[in-house]
Design a protein around this motif. Structure first.
Motif, PDB file in Angstrom:
ATOM      1  N   TYR A  15       0.843  -1.120   0.016  1.00 29.96           N
ATOM      2  CA  TYR A  15       0.084   0.065  -0.057  1.00 29.96           C
ATOM      3  C   TYR A  15       0.832   1.334   0.011  1.00 29.96           C
ATOM      4  CZ  TYR A  15      -3.467  -3.399   1.613  1.00 29.96           C
ATOM      5  OH  TYR A  15      -4.346  -4.434   1.710  1.00 29.96           O
ATOM      6  N   VAL A  16       0.628   2.194  -0.822  1.00 27.68           N
ATOM      7  CA  VAL A  16       0.974   3.515  -0.653  1.00 27.68           C
ATOM      8  C   VAL A  16       0.015   4.443  -0.589  1.00 27.68           C
ATOM      9  CG1 VAL A  16       2.079   5.243  -2.036  1.00 27.68           C
ATOM     10  CG2 VAL A  16       3.009   3.008  -2.469  1.00 27.68           C
ATOM     11  N   LEU A  17       0.204   5.483   0.709  1.00 28.85           N
ATOM     12  CA  LEU A  17      -0.719   6.302   1.350  1.00 28.85           C
ATOM     13  C   LEU A  17       0.040   7.898   1.094  1.00 28.85           C
ATOM     14  CD1 LEU A  17      -1.185   3.565   2.712  1.00 28.85           C
ATOM     15  CD2 LEU A  17      -2.825   4.559   4.149  1.00 28.85           C
ATOM     16  N   MET A  18      -0.560   8.525   0.291  1.00 29.73           N
ATOM     17  CA  MET A  18      -0.096   9.960   0.289  1.00 29.73           C
ATOM     18  C   MET A  18      -0.666  10.741   1.098  1.00 29.73           C
ATOM     19  SD  MET A  18       1.844   9.036  -2.335  1.00 29.73           S
ATOM     20  CE  MET A  18       2.592  10.541  -2.755  1.00 29.73           C
ATOM     21  N   TYR A  19      -0.259  12.043   1.181  1.00 29.36           N
ATOM     22  CA  TYR A  19      -0.487  13.248   2.084  1.00 29.36           C
ATOM     23  C   TYR A  19      -1.986  13.409   1.945  1.00 29.36           C
ATOM     24  CZ  TYR A  19       4.263  14.233   3.542  1.00 29.36           C
ATOM     25  OH  TYR A  19       5.437  14.062   4.227  1.00 29.36           O
ATOM     26  N   ASP A  20      -2.422  13.357   0.641  1.00 30.21           N
ATOM     27  CA  ASP A  20      -3.918  13.975   0.407  1.00 30.21           C
ATOM     28  C   ASP A  20      -4.818  12.832   0.477  1.00 30.21           C
ATOM     29  OD1 ASP A  20      -3.354  12.383  -1.957  1.00 30.21           O
ATOM     30  OD2 ASP A  20      -3.701  14.065  -3.268  1.00 30.21           O
ATOM     31  N   GLY A  21      -4.547  11.629   0.829  1.00 28.90           N
ATOM     32  CA  GLY A  21      -5.581  10.688   0.976  1.00 28.90           C
ATOM     33  C   GLY A  21      -5.484   9.790  -0.435  1.00 28.90           C
ATOM     34  N   THR A  22      -4.703   9.976  -1.380  1.00 31.11           N
ATOM     35  CA  THR A  22      -4.605   9.349  -2.689  1.00 31.11           C
ATOM     36  C   THR A  22      -3.976   8.155  -2.060  1.00 31.11           C
ATOM     37  OG1 THR A  22      -4.647  11.023  -3.909  1.00 31.11           O
ATOM     38  CG2 THR A  22      -3.675   9.014  -5.064  1.00 31.11           C
ATOM     39  N   CYS A  23      -4.589   6.712  -2.508  1.00 35.88           N
ATOM     40  CA  CYS A  23      -3.865   5.475  -2.142  1.00 35.88           C
ATOM     41  C   CYS A  23      -3.667   4.722  -3.394  1.00 35.88           C
ATOM     42  CB  CYS A  23      -4.823   4.708  -1.181  1.00 35.88           C
ATOM     43  SG  CYS A  23      -5.205   5.845   0.307  1.00 35.88           S
ATOM     44  N   TYR A  24      -2.719   3.856  -3.139  1.00 34.76           N
ATOM     45  CA  TYR A  24      -2.472   2.807  -4.196  1.00 34.76           C
ATOM     46  C   TYR A  24      -2.281   1.484  -3.399  1.00 34.76           C
ATOM     47  CZ  TYR A  24      -1.432   6.987  -6.675  1.00 34.76           C
ATOM     48  OH  TYR A  24      -1.276   8.204  -7.508  1.00 34.76           O
ATOM     49  N   LYS A  25      -2.734   0.364  -4.130  1.00 31.92           N
ATOM     50  CA  LYS A  25      -2.338  -1.009  -3.875  1.00 31.92           C
ATOM     51  C   LYS A  25      -1.809  -1.833  -4.765  1.00 31.92           C
ATOM     52  CE  LYS A  25      -4.142  -5.232  -1.657  1.00 31.92           C
ATOM     53  NZ  LYS A  25      -5.047  -6.065  -1.233  1.00 31.92           N
ATOM     54  N   MET A  26      -0.770  -2.529  -4.818  1.00 31.22           N
ATOM     55  CA  MET A  26      -0.115  -3.355  -5.744  1.00 31.22           C
ATOM     56  C   MET A  26      -0.930  -4.762  -5.682  1.00 31.22           C
ATOM     57  SD  MET A  26       2.323  -3.816  -7.797  1.00 31.22           S
ATOM     58  CE  MET A  26       3.883  -2.923  -7.289  1.00 31.22           C
ATOM     59  N   ILE A  27      -1.502  -4.713  -7.082  1.00 30.17           N
ATOM     60  CA  ILE A  27      -2.314  -5.961  -7.334  1.00 30.17           C
ATOM     61  C   ILE A  27      -1.537  -6.734  -8.569  1.00 30.17           C
ATOM     62  CG2 ILE A  27      -4.301  -7.099  -7.953  1.00 30.17           C
ATOM     63  CD1 ILE A  27      -5.746  -4.784  -6.183  1.00 30.17           C
ATOM     64  N   ASN A  28      -1.122  -7.834  -8.685  1.00 30.62           N
ATOM     65  CA  ASN A  28      -0.640  -8.385  -9.609  1.00 30.62           C
ATOM     66  C   ASN A  28       0.415  -7.515 -10.412  1.00 30.62           C
ATOM     67  OD1 ASN A  28      -2.040 -10.714  -9.396  1.00 30.62           O
ATOM     68  ND2 ASN A  28      -4.088  -9.812 -10.575  1.00 30.62           N
ATOM     69  N   GLY A  29       1.515  -6.851  -9.555  1.00 24.00           N
ATOM     70  CA  GLY A  29       2.405  -6.077 -10.317  1.00 24.00           C
ATOM     71  C   GLY A  29       1.971  -4.951 -10.822  1.00 24.00           C
ATOM     72  N   THR A  30       0.717  -4.297 -10.507  1.00 24.55           N
ATOM     73  CA  THR A  30       0.294  -3.071 -11.000  1.00 24.55           C
ATOM     74  C   THR A  30      -0.232  -2.281  -9.839  1.00 24.55           C
ATOM     75  OG1 THR A  30      -0.282  -3.882 -13.051  1.00 24.55           O
ATOM     76  CG2 THR A  30      -1.278  -1.645 -12.657  1.00 24.55           C
ATOM     77  N   TRP A  31       0.085  -0.863  -9.736  1.00 20.93           N
ATOM     78  CA  TRP A  31      -0.672  -0.168  -8.549  1.00 20.93           C
ATOM     79  C   TRP A  31      -1.973   0.151  -9.063  1.00 20.93           C
ATOM     80  CZ3 TRP A  31       1.553  -0.099  -4.228  1.00 20.93           C
ATOM     81  CH2 TRP A  31       2.844  -0.394  -3.923  1.00 20.93           C
ATOM     82  N   ILE A  32      -2.922   0.038  -7.987  1.00 21.11           N
ATOM     83  CA  ILE A  32      -4.489   0.638  -8.373  1.00 21.11           C
ATOM     84  C   ILE A  32      -4.770   1.583  -7.549  1.00 21.11           C
ATOM     85  CG2 ILE A  32      -6.822   0.014  -8.389  1.00 21.11           C
ATOM     86  CD1 ILE A  32      -5.156  -1.888 -10.554  1.00 21.11           C
ATOM     87  N   GLU A  33      -5.116   2.592  -7.852  1.00 20.77           N
ATOM     88  CA  GLU A  33      -5.417   3.821  -7.188  1.00 20.77           C
ATOM     89  C   GLU A  33      -6.884   3.974  -6.735  1.00 20.77           C
ATOM     90  OE1 GLU A  33      -5.782   8.624  -7.774  1.00 20.77           O
ATOM     91  OE2 GLU A  33      -4.537   7.533  -9.193  1.00 20.77           O
TER      92      GLU A  33
END
Length: 183
Positions: free
Chosen positions: A88-106
């Protein structure tokens, strides 16, 4: 003048890591000190910005990113909370990403500016990277008020427990599932 290339090379040799290195920052990170892109297996560091910083500060940010390289490349050597947080990548503004099958989903988390900033700063892999960077720079330069001030800037004011992060990750998972179902 800090020899960034030599420090990175020594770090990679010591940790048996093979990565690419670039000073050309990716789009959206032009003003960042650095970042590690696991998809591209590339450590990006902003040589222009870091060259303008005091040595202790430039090294702090470099060691911070090198710790992320370790976390992503050899996750089994880190505690479970850090391993889980790497998806998981969580940014300061609440934008998040999760790595699924090698791709980041926002997706986007809801919350106040203060809450979202704290969520970013309390991520287990961020706290670990800041602690590591602080210890490495302190080992090289010794203790100083300036280094302590830089480190304390990155220490969250309010801690978020691992259990709370599990709830945050569940929210992100749910939002991403809704996005996937809508498509």
């Amino acid at each position: 003048m800090i020899d960034f290339k030599n420090i990175i090379s020594d770090f990679c040799i010591k940790n048996n890591l093979k990565i690419k290195v670039s000073t050309k920052m990716p789009v959206g990170y032009e003003f960042a000190n650095g970042t590690f892109d696991i998809e591209k297996n590339t450590l990006f560091y902003n040589a222009e910005i870091l060259a303008q910083a005091p040595d202790y500060e430039a090294l702090f940010y470099l060691f911070h990113e090198l710790r992320h390289v370790q976390q992503y490349k050899i996750p089994q050597s880190f505690p479970k909370a850090i391993q889980q947080s790497l998806n998981y990548v969580l940014m300061y503004d609440g934008t998040c990403y999760k790595m699924i099958n090698g791709t980041w989903i926002e997706c986007k988390l809801d919350g106040s500016k203060e809450y979202l900033e704290n969520v970013y700063m309390c991520q287990p892999y961020e706290i670990d990277a800041n602690n590591y960077a602080y210890e490495q720079v302190k080992r090289i330069y010794g203790s100083s008020k300036e280094l302590d001030k830089l480190y304390s800037f990155w220490i969250p004011k309010i801690k978020i427990s691992d259990d709370e992060y599990m709830k945050i990750y569940e929210i992100i998972d749910s939002k991403i599932n809704n996005i996937k179902d809508a498509n």
